[in-house]
Write a protein that holds these residues in place. Structure first.
Motif, PDB file in Angstrom:
ATOM      1  N   MET A   1       0.802  -1.184   0.000  1.00  0.00           N
ATOM      2  CA  MET A   1       0.000   0.000   0.000  1.00  0.00           C
ATOM      3  C   MET A   1       0.855   1.262   0.000  1.00  0.00           C
ATOM      4  O   MET A   1       0.458   2.273  -0.552  1.00  0.00           O
ATOM      5  CB  MET A   1      -0.918   0.012   1.229  1.00  0.00           C
ATOM      6  CG  MET A   1      -2.206  -0.682   0.959  1.00  0.00           C
ATOM      7  SD  MET A   1      -3.533  -0.606   2.165  1.00  0.00           S
ATOM      8  CE  MET A   1      -2.956   0.211   3.557  1.00  0.00           C
ATOM      9  N   LYS A   2       2.016   1.163   0.601  1.00  0.00           N
ATOM     10  CA  LYS A   2       2.903   2.324   0.636  1.00  0.00           C
ATOM     11  C   LYS A   2       3.372   2.690  -0.774  1.00  0.00           C
ATOM     12  O   LYS A   2       3.558   3.863  -1.081  1.00  0.00           O
ATOM     13  CB  LYS A   2       4.078   2.038   1.544  1.00  0.00           C
ATOM     14  CG  LYS A   2       4.990   3.226   1.711  1.00  0.00           C
ATOM     15  CD  LYS A   2       5.620   3.230   3.059  1.00  0.00           C
ATOM     16  CE  LYS A   2       6.636   4.303   3.166  1.00  0.00           C
ATOM     17  NZ  LYS A   2       6.115   5.542   3.680  1.00  0.00           N
ATOM     18  N   ARG A   3       3.534   1.692  -1.627  1.00  0.00           N
ATOM     19  CA  ARG A   3       3.942   1.969  -3.011  1.00  0.00           C
ATOM     20  C   ARG A   3       2.887   2.790  -3.744  1.00  0.00           C
ATOM     21  O   ARG A   3       3.219   3.691  -4.515  1.00  0.00           O
ATOM     22  CB  ARG A   3       4.154   0.666  -3.773  1.00  0.00           C
ATOM     23  CG  ARG A   3       5.485   0.059  -3.575  1.00  0.00           C
ATOM     24  CD  ARG A   3       5.619  -1.130  -4.481  1.00  0.00           C
ATOM     25  NE  ARG A   3       6.999  -1.479  -4.625  1.00  0.00           N
ATOM     26  CZ  ARG A   3       7.424  -2.518  -5.293  1.00  0.00           C
ATOM     27  NH1 ARG A   3       6.561  -3.325  -5.873  1.00  0.00           N
ATOM     28  NH2 ARG A   3       8.706  -2.772  -5.397  1.00  0.00           N
ATOM     29  N   TYR A   4       1.620   2.447  -3.525  1.00  0.00           N
ATOM     30  CA  TYR A   4       0.554   3.196  -4.179  1.00  0.00           C
ATOM     31  C   TYR A   4       0.526   4.641  -3.701  1.00  0.00           C
ATOM     32  O   TYR A   4       0.305   5.557  -4.485  1.00  0.00           O
ATOM     33  CB  TYR A   4      -0.803   2.545  -3.921  1.00  0.00           C
ATOM     34  CG  TYR A   4      -0.949   1.161  -4.514  1.00  0.00           C
ATOM     35  CD1 TYR A   4      -0.408   0.850  -5.758  1.00  0.00           C
ATOM     36  CD2 TYR A   4      -1.631   0.167  -3.843  1.00  0.00           C
ATOM     37  CE1 TYR A   4      -0.529  -0.407  -6.305  1.00  0.00           C
ATOM     38  CE2 TYR A   4      -1.764  -1.101  -4.385  1.00  0.00           C
ATOM     39  CZ  TYR A   4      -1.219  -1.376  -5.609  1.00  0.00           C
ATOM     40  OH  TYR A   4      -1.347  -2.622  -6.156  1.00  0.00           O
ATOM     41  N   LEU A  53      -4.637   6.569  -6.037  1.00  0.00           N
ATOM     42  CA  LEU A  53      -5.402   6.694  -4.803  1.00  0.00           C
ATOM     43  C   LEU A  53      -6.595   5.733  -4.807  1.00  0.00           C
ATOM     44  O   LEU A  53      -6.915   5.133  -3.776  1.00  0.00           O
ATOM     45  CB  LEU A  53      -5.873   8.127  -4.608  1.00  0.00           C
ATOM     46  CG  LEU A  53      -4.779   9.119  -4.214  1.00  0.00           C
ATOM     47  CD1 LEU A  53      -5.362  10.519  -4.118  1.00  0.00           C
ATOM     48  CD2 LEU A  53      -4.098   8.720  -2.920  1.00  0.00           C
ATOM     49  N   MET A  54      -7.241   5.561  -5.946  1.00  0.00           N
ATOM     50  CA  MET A  54      -8.322   4.574  -6.029  1.00  0.00           C
ATOM     51  C   MET A  54      -7.788   3.162  -5.871  1.00  0.00           C
ATOM     52  O   MET A  54      -8.406   2.315  -5.220  1.00  0.00           O
ATOM     53  CB  MET A  54      -9.078   4.727  -7.348  1.00  0.00           C
ATOM     54  CG  MET A  54      -9.952   5.939  -7.383  1.00  0.00           C
ATOM     55  SD  MET A  54     -11.109   6.017  -8.745  1.00  0.00           S
ATOM     56  CE  MET A  54     -10.052   5.935 -10.158  1.00  0.00           C
ATOM     57  N   LYS A  60      -6.749  -1.602   0.081  1.00  0.00           N
ATOM     58  CA  LYS A  60      -7.056  -1.583   1.505  1.00  0.00           C
ATOM     59  C   LYS A  60      -8.298  -2.418   1.811  1.00  0.00           C
ATOM     60  O   LYS A  60      -8.344  -3.137   2.800  1.00  0.00           O
ATOM     61  CB  LYS A  60      -7.257  -0.149   1.975  1.00  0.00           C
ATOM     62  CG  LYS A  60      -7.474  -0.026   3.450  1.00  0.00           C
ATOM     63  CD  LYS A  60      -7.605   1.411   3.858  1.00  0.00           C
ATOM     64  CE  LYS A  60      -7.819   1.481   5.360  1.00  0.00           C
ATOM     65  NZ  LYS A  60      -8.064   2.844   5.793  1.00  0.00           N
ATOM     66  N   ASN A  61      -9.313  -2.315   0.956  1.00  0.00           N
ATOM     67  CA  ASN A  61     -10.564  -3.038   1.187  1.00  0.00           C
ATOM     68  C   ASN A  61     -10.531  -4.486   0.711  1.00  0.00           C
ATOM     69  O   ASN A  61     -11.185  -5.340   1.293  1.00  0.00           O
ATOM     70  CB  ASN A  61     -11.726  -2.313   0.517  1.00  0.00           C
ATOM     71  CG  ASN A  61     -12.005  -0.995   1.189  1.00  0.00           C
ATOM     72  OD1 ASN A  61     -11.841  -0.860   2.387  1.00  0.00           O
ATOM     73  ND2 ASN A  61     -12.401  -0.013   0.404  1.00  0.00           N
TER      74      ASN A  61
END
Length: 79
Positions: A1-4, A53-54, A60-61
């Protein structure tokens, strides 16, 4: 997630730099017509930052089962 998140931040910075460059370059040259530089700012914001961001929200979900297999995707995307 950090990459995104880092990719979204990178595209936001590139969008700002592109917008400032477009504005100052055309003002310096005295150009008043239409140019393809005018879409750089919007393109990087929408297709770069908003996309990642999307993707961050989706990750995340709905976590992917194999996060290590996206190395090729990142090497192609961030070129």
């Amino acid at each position: 997630m950090k990459r995104y998140m880092n990719a979204a931040l990178l595209y936001a910075i590139l969008a700002m730099v592109g917008g400032v460059f477009y504005r100052e370059f055309t003002k310096f040259q005295g150009f008043t017509g239409k140019t393809t530089l005018s879409v750089v700012h919007t393109h990087y914001f929408l297709l770069g930052m908003v996309f990642f961001l999307m993707l961050l929200l989706l990750e995340k979900n709905f976590p992917s089962p194999a996060p290590k297999q996206v190395g090729l995707y990142w090497s192609i995307t961030l070129v």
